[in-house]
Design an enzyme around this catalytic site. Structure first.
Site, PDB file in Angstrom:
ATOM      1  N   PRO A  99     -35.415 145.365  37.136  1.00 25.62           N
ATOM      2  CG  PRO A  99     -34.031 145.147  39.022  1.00 25.62           C
ATOM      3  CD  PRO A  99     -35.308 145.766  38.541  1.00 25.62           C
TER       4      PRO A  99
ATOM      5  CB  CYS B  38     -30.977 137.811  43.388  1.00 24.87           C
ATOM      6  SG  CYS B  38     -30.770 136.368  42.333  1.00 24.87           S
TER       7      CYS B  38
HETATM    8  C1  LIG Z   1     -36.477 136.187  34.748  1.00 27.98           C
HETATM    9  C2  LIG Z   1     -36.359 137.124  35.925  1.00 27.98           C
HETATM   10  C3  LIG Z   1     -35.155 137.775  36.153  1.00 27.98           C
HETATM   11  C4  LIG Z   1     -35.019 138.638  37.239  1.00 27.98           C
HETATM   12  N1  LIG Z   1     -33.846 139.305  37.438  1.00 27.98           N
HETATM   13  C5  LIG Z   1     -33.728 140.186  38.461  1.00 27.98           C
HETATM   14  C6  LIG Z   1     -32.536 140.942  38.648  1.00 27.98           C
HETATM   15  O1  LIG Z   1     -31.571 140.857  37.889  1.00 27.98           O
HETATM   16  N2  LIG Z   1     -32.494 141.795  39.716  1.00 27.98           N
HETATM   17  C7  LIG Z   1     -33.567 141.957  40.570  1.00 27.98           C
HETATM   18  O2  LIG Z   1     -33.492 142.734  41.520  1.00 27.98           O
HETATM   19  N3  LIG Z   1     -34.689 141.261  40.391  1.00 27.98           N
HETATM   20  C8  LIG Z   1     -34.808 140.408  39.367  1.00 27.98           C
HETATM   21  N4  LIG Z   1     -35.987 139.757  39.164  1.00 27.98           N
HETATM   22  C9  LIG Z   1     -37.146 140.092  39.993  1.00 27.98           C
HETATM   23  C10 LIG Z   1     -37.973 141.214  39.351  1.00 27.98           C
HETATM   24  O3  LIG Z   1     -37.213 142.399  39.244  1.00 27.98           O
HETATM   25  C11 LIG Z   1     -39.245 141.489  40.160  1.00 27.98           C
HETATM   26  O4  LIG Z   1     -38.860 141.886  41.448  1.00 27.98           O
HETATM   27  C12 LIG Z   1     -40.140 140.262  40.271  1.00 27.98           C
HETATM   28  O5  LIG Z   1     -40.304 139.630  39.022  1.00 27.98           O
HETATM   29  C13 LIG Z   1     -41.500 140.636  40.856  1.00 27.98           C
HETATM   30  O6  LIG Z   1     -42.182 141.530  40.029  1.00 27.98           O
HETATM   31  P1  LIG Z   1     -43.370 141.028  39.049  1.00 27.98           P
HETATM   32  O7  LIG Z   1     -44.355 140.283  39.920  1.00 27.98           O
HETATM   33  O8  LIG Z   1     -43.897 142.305  38.461  1.00 27.98           O
HETATM   34  O9  LIG Z   1     -42.735 140.117  38.040  1.00 27.98           O
HETATM   35  C14 LIG Z   1     -36.124 138.858  38.118  1.00 27.98           C
HETATM   36  C15 LIG Z   1     -37.324 138.199  37.876  1.00 27.98           C
HETATM   37  C16 LIG Z   1     -37.450 137.341  36.799  1.00 27.98           C
HETATM   38  C17 LIG Z   1     -38.776 136.645  36.570  1.00 27.98           C
END
Ligand SMILES: Cc1cc2nc3c(=O)[nH]c(=O)nc-3n(C[C@H](O)[C@H](O)[C@H](O)COP(=O)(O)O)c2cc1C
Length: 325
Positions: A16, A100
């Site tokens: 997400p 979040c």
């Molecule tokens: C721009 C942005 C928006 C995000 N929005 C959400 C969200 O709506 N809900 C959620 O559970 N995590 C959200 N996250 C976290 C991501 O789902 C994920 O857990 C986090 O980016 C770590 O994974 P990665 O290292 O692959 O980016 C968001 C992250 C980013 C960077």
């Protein structure tokens, strides 16, 4: 849980992502092998109050399956009402945001601050589970900060209260999105519960997914920022996990086509005006790291209409092609 287990066998999951994982983005990810995608977090309050903007986030279509809808909130009764609305919209599962770290969210008692409220976590999942028939999952952090790493404790509560799967974003809430994810926390959660565990954090290359599965034994992997400008990562993960040679990056023609298709989908679903505004970030991600992209990227930021940007984009790719041939 069948949906998670089947999807885990078929590929990686799209995280997400607020402001990003909308319907066109999910369809693009699926076209490259994403096997389960999530909406961005949706306010339980907004759903219950029937705010038009909140309902926009529920937008989906038959090709957008399997779909997880993520909600955030802190009041179990409001969340129960909200998830009934979500279930009626026809999605496959509901995910509860417990990760979040954004101020606007945590000051309402929702998101990552729930990591500090194990009793409330249990109540929320219990009430939400009783409100719907579809599976309910939760997405958690390692803990609030380094003095309170409690993902294992929260995961056990989630399991006891009936959660069908858990996603662990292996960073502490106070890290936000910086620093390295500590995959050992994912491994510890996996050892502690029987329900499926989805690992998340720092998958940037297909091989990272294999390494995460190897190091943590997680049931599935979820990719966040690694998808930005790079939906092809899903194909790479499918290839890596099936032991095939990983050769997933597109050529210039395929990249240009992807940008144009993605933009077209945004325009069709949200209208030209909204798409023009929201697509700018995707153009920057899709062209990041390409030769001499800075001049084009600067120019794209100044242009105000779709035709001119597409014209410059095509011109930029034409020159890139010439340089490479
Ligand atoms: C721009 C942005 C928006 C995000 N929005 C959400 C969200 O709506 N809900 C959620 O559970 N995590 C959200 N996250 C976290 C991501 O789902 C994920 O857990 C986090 O980016 C770590 O994974 P990665 O290292 O692959 O980016 C968001 C992250 C980013 C960077």
């Amino acid at each position: 849980m069948d949906i998670i287990k089947t999807a885990a066998k078929n590929g990686a999951f799209l995280a997400p992502l607020a402001g990003i994982s909308n319907l066109p983005f999910r369809l693009i990810a699926r076209s490259q092998g994403c096997s389960l995608a999530y909406t961005e977090m949706i306010s339980a309050n907004g759903l219950v109050r029937k705010t038009a903007k909140t309902y926009e986030y529920l937008k989906t279509c038959p090709g957008d399956r399997p779909l997880g809808t993520q909600i955030f909130g802190a009041d179990p009764q409001i969340m129960a009402q909200a998830v009934r609305i979500v279930e009626d919209s026809g999605v496959d599962l509901i995910d509860i945001n417990m990760g979040c770290p954004v101020k606007k969210v945590i000051k309402t008692g929702a998101g990552a601050v729930l990591m500090k409220e194990p009793v409330l976590v249990g109540r929320i999942v219990d009430v939400v589970k009783k409100a719907v028939k579809i599976p309910v999952t939760a997405k958690i952090r390692s803990g609030w900060n380094r003095f309170s790493i409690n993902a294992v404790e929260i995961a056990k509560i989630l399991e006891d209260c009936g959660a069908d799967a858990i996603t662990v974003h292996a960073r502490m809430a106070d890290q936000g999105y910086s620093g390295q994810a500590d995959w050992k926390i994912i491994a510890a959660v996996k050892k502690a519960v029987k329900i499926p565990v989805i690992g998340n954090g720092d998958i940037r290359q297909p091989q990272d997914a294999l390494r995460m599965i190897d190091e943590t034994s997680c049931d599935a992997v979820m990719v966040g920022r690694g998808v930005l400008g790079n939906p092809w990562i899903f194909k790479g993960i499918v290839d890596a996990c099936s032991g095939q040679q990983v050769n997933y990056l597109p050529d210039l023609e395929q990249r240009l086509k992807m940008i144009e298709n993605h933009w077209e989908m945004e325009s069709q679903i949200y209208g030209d005006k909204v798409a023009l505004r929201s697509f700018h970030k995707h153009i920057l991600w899709y062209t990041k790291g390409l030769d001499n992209s800075s001049r084009f990227r600067e120019l794209a930021g100044k242009l105000k209409d779709k035709e001119s940007i597409l014209h410059e984009l095509n011109e930029y790719f034409r020159l890139l092609n010439m340089d490479r041939s």
